[in-house]
Scaffold this motif. Structure first.
Motif, PDB file in Angstrom:
ATOM      1  N   PHE A 129      -7.535   6.547   1.591  1.00 39.80           N
ATOM      2  CA  PHE A 129      -6.988   5.590   0.583  1.00 39.80           C
ATOM      3  C   PHE A 129      -6.479   4.572   1.597  1.00 39.80           C
ATOM      4  CE2 PHE A 129      -5.383   5.161  -3.734  1.00 39.80           C
ATOM      5  CZ  PHE A 129      -4.844   3.862  -3.571  1.00 39.80           C
ATOM      6  N   GLY A 155      -1.272   0.468  -4.517  1.00 41.10           N
ATOM      7  CA  GLY A 155      -1.746   1.627  -3.846  1.00 41.10           C
ATOM      8  C   GLY A 155      -0.988   2.720  -3.362  1.00 41.10           C
ATOM      9  N   ASP A 205      -3.141   1.265   5.962  1.00 43.77           N
ATOM     10  CA  ASP A 205      -2.957  -0.226   5.725  1.00 43.77           C
ATOM     11  C   ASP A 205      -2.885  -0.930   7.003  1.00 43.77           C
ATOM     12  OD1 ASP A 205      -1.486  -1.157   2.921  1.00 43.77           O
ATOM     13  OD2 ASP A 205      -0.992  -2.250   4.713  1.00 43.77           O
ATOM     14  N   THR A 228     -10.592   1.684  -1.753  1.00 50.09           N
ATOM     15  CA  THR A 228     -10.000   0.414  -1.342  1.00 50.09           C
ATOM     16  C   THR A 228      -9.193  -0.304  -2.444  1.00 50.09           C
ATOM     17  OG1 THR A 228     -11.990  -0.563  -1.703  1.00 50.09           O
ATOM     18  CG2 THR A 228     -11.725   0.180   0.513  1.00 50.09           C
ATOM     19  N   MET A 229      -8.143  -0.777  -2.103  1.00 50.19           N
ATOM     20  CA  MET A 229      -6.952  -1.175  -2.965  1.00 50.19           C
ATOM     21  C   MET A 229      -6.439  -2.246  -2.383  1.00 50.19           C
ATOM     22  SD  MET A 229      -6.132  -0.912  -6.099  1.00 50.19           S
ATOM     23  CE  MET A 229      -4.824  -1.390  -7.311  1.00 50.19           C
ATOM     24  N   SER A 252      -9.794  -2.815  -5.838  1.00 48.16           N
ATOM     25  CA  SER A 252      -9.314  -4.285  -5.635  1.00 48.16           C
ATOM     26  C   SER A 252      -9.584  -5.259  -6.792  1.00 48.16           C
ATOM     27  CB  SER A 252      -9.579  -4.786  -4.296  1.00 48.16           C
ATOM     28  OG  SER A 252      -9.568  -4.011  -3.462  1.00 48.16           O
ATOM     29  N   VAL A 285      -2.288   0.689   0.977  1.00 40.75           N
ATOM     30  CA  VAL A 285      -0.925   1.343   0.440  1.00 40.75           C
ATOM     31  C   VAL A 285       0.156   0.380   0.068  1.00 40.75           C
ATOM     32  CG1 VAL A 285      -1.633   3.800   0.649  1.00 40.75           C
ATOM     33  CG2 VAL A 285      -0.462   2.485   2.363  1.00 40.75           C
TER      34      VAL A 285
END
Length: 318
Positions: A12, A19, A37, A69-70, A101, A15
């Protein structure tokens, strides 16, 4: 078809406000999560969580069945995936990327093509709703991609989403997310203009809210008039477009009188005035949908796309 279920490994990346709670739901569901991150503070928030805190995206992606991906921008997504320590360098050919995203739609398609060239699949799955829903695990996933790919990642999405909407092929998810955000943000401006006009007109705000909550003005046309009229194929005038233009002019006159700028109203008047040129002035106000379709040549675009698809099918089956 296999799906990605706990205890599969998930990377991940990103965050932040949205996220972080999404990643925590994955951890609680039983996935083996590696988070990364670019901001040290975001990473540090996961030090005491039951997960791996990776120093870069490449490390996070090692052995991951899925890479999420965020991130804020397409540039951030590109750096996280393709940078010197990007996730692509740590991914296996079996990994699938969930790009969640909210970024430029064309950039999303380009990133998908570049991932495909690297041997990786991508689905675009932005989410709707707020950080509160992210914490509650009740987001809405807006998924674009191949049916089997969406099915494969649905258990991941179910960890933090109330519903998963598969809205079309790759690229459809981000497009619908941008449409949703466009309507939401323009709706905020409309609400602000209306409440400001009410205030300048000396109307008690509580009373204004009480009334507007009971009318299509406050409840929204998509859930009131549109379904029962234009979307049902009925444009017989309950309230014709020409009368809508009249009332818009009257509202704008009130705004001028009170020195209250109504920017959306001025634009709307220009569009409603086009109803006469397109022979729609006596149709129901919800036929504004057809007027916008006329002005955007939507039917011609659909015919062109249909012809392209037919020609593609002919070529691929010849």
């Amino acid at each position: 078809m296999q799906t990605i279920t706990p205890p599969s490994s998930i990377a991940f990346i990103g965050v932040g406000t949205m996220g972080a709670p999404m990643a925590r739901h994955l951890i609680k569901t039983g996935f083996r999560v590696s988070v990364h991150d670019a901001f040290p503070g975001a990473r540090e928030a996961f030090v005491h969580e039951d997960c791996k805190v990776a120093l870069n995206a490449m490390d996070a992606a090692r052995g991951a069945a899925a890479i999420i991906t965020m991130l804020p921008t397409a540039k951030d997504v590109r750096q996280a995936l393709f940078g010197p320590e990007g996730a692509v360098k740590g991914a296996t050919k079996a990994s699938i990327v969930l790009e969640m995203s909210t970024i430029n739609a064309q950039e999303s398609r380009i990133i998908a093509r570049e991932l495909d060239a690297a041997g990786l699949r991508m689905v675009d799955v932005p989410v709707a709703r707020t950080p509160e829903h992210a914490h509650a695990g009740t987001l809405l996933a807006i998924a674009g991609g191949a049916k089997h790919d969406i099915a494969e990642v649905t258990p991941i999405l179910d960890s933090f989403c109330e519903q998963v909407f598969h809205v079309g092929p790759q690229g459809a998810g981000i497009r619908l997310k941008l449409i949703n955000n466009y309507m939401s943000l323009v709706g905020m401006l409309l609400a602000a203009e209306g409440l400001t006009l009410a205030r300048k007109a000396g109307i008690d705000r509580a009373q204004a809210l009480k009334l507007l909550a009971l009318t299509p003005a406050g409840r929204g046309q998509l859930t009131t008039n549109f379904p029962r009229k234009v979307l049902a194929g009925d444009i017989k005038p309950d309230f014709p477009l020409r009368m809508g233009l009249k009332d818009l002019k009257l509202s704008l006159e009130l705004g001028d009188e009170l020195s209250c700028p109504l920017l959306l109203g001025a634009s709307a008047r220009t569009v409603y005035a086009q109803a006469f040129a397109w022979d729609r002035a006596d149709q129901d106000c919800t036929a504004i949908l057809h007027l916008i379709e006329d002005l955007s040549q939507a039917d011609a675009d659909l015919r062109d796309r249909s012809n392209l698809i037919e020609r593609y099918d002919d070529l691929t089956h010849s």
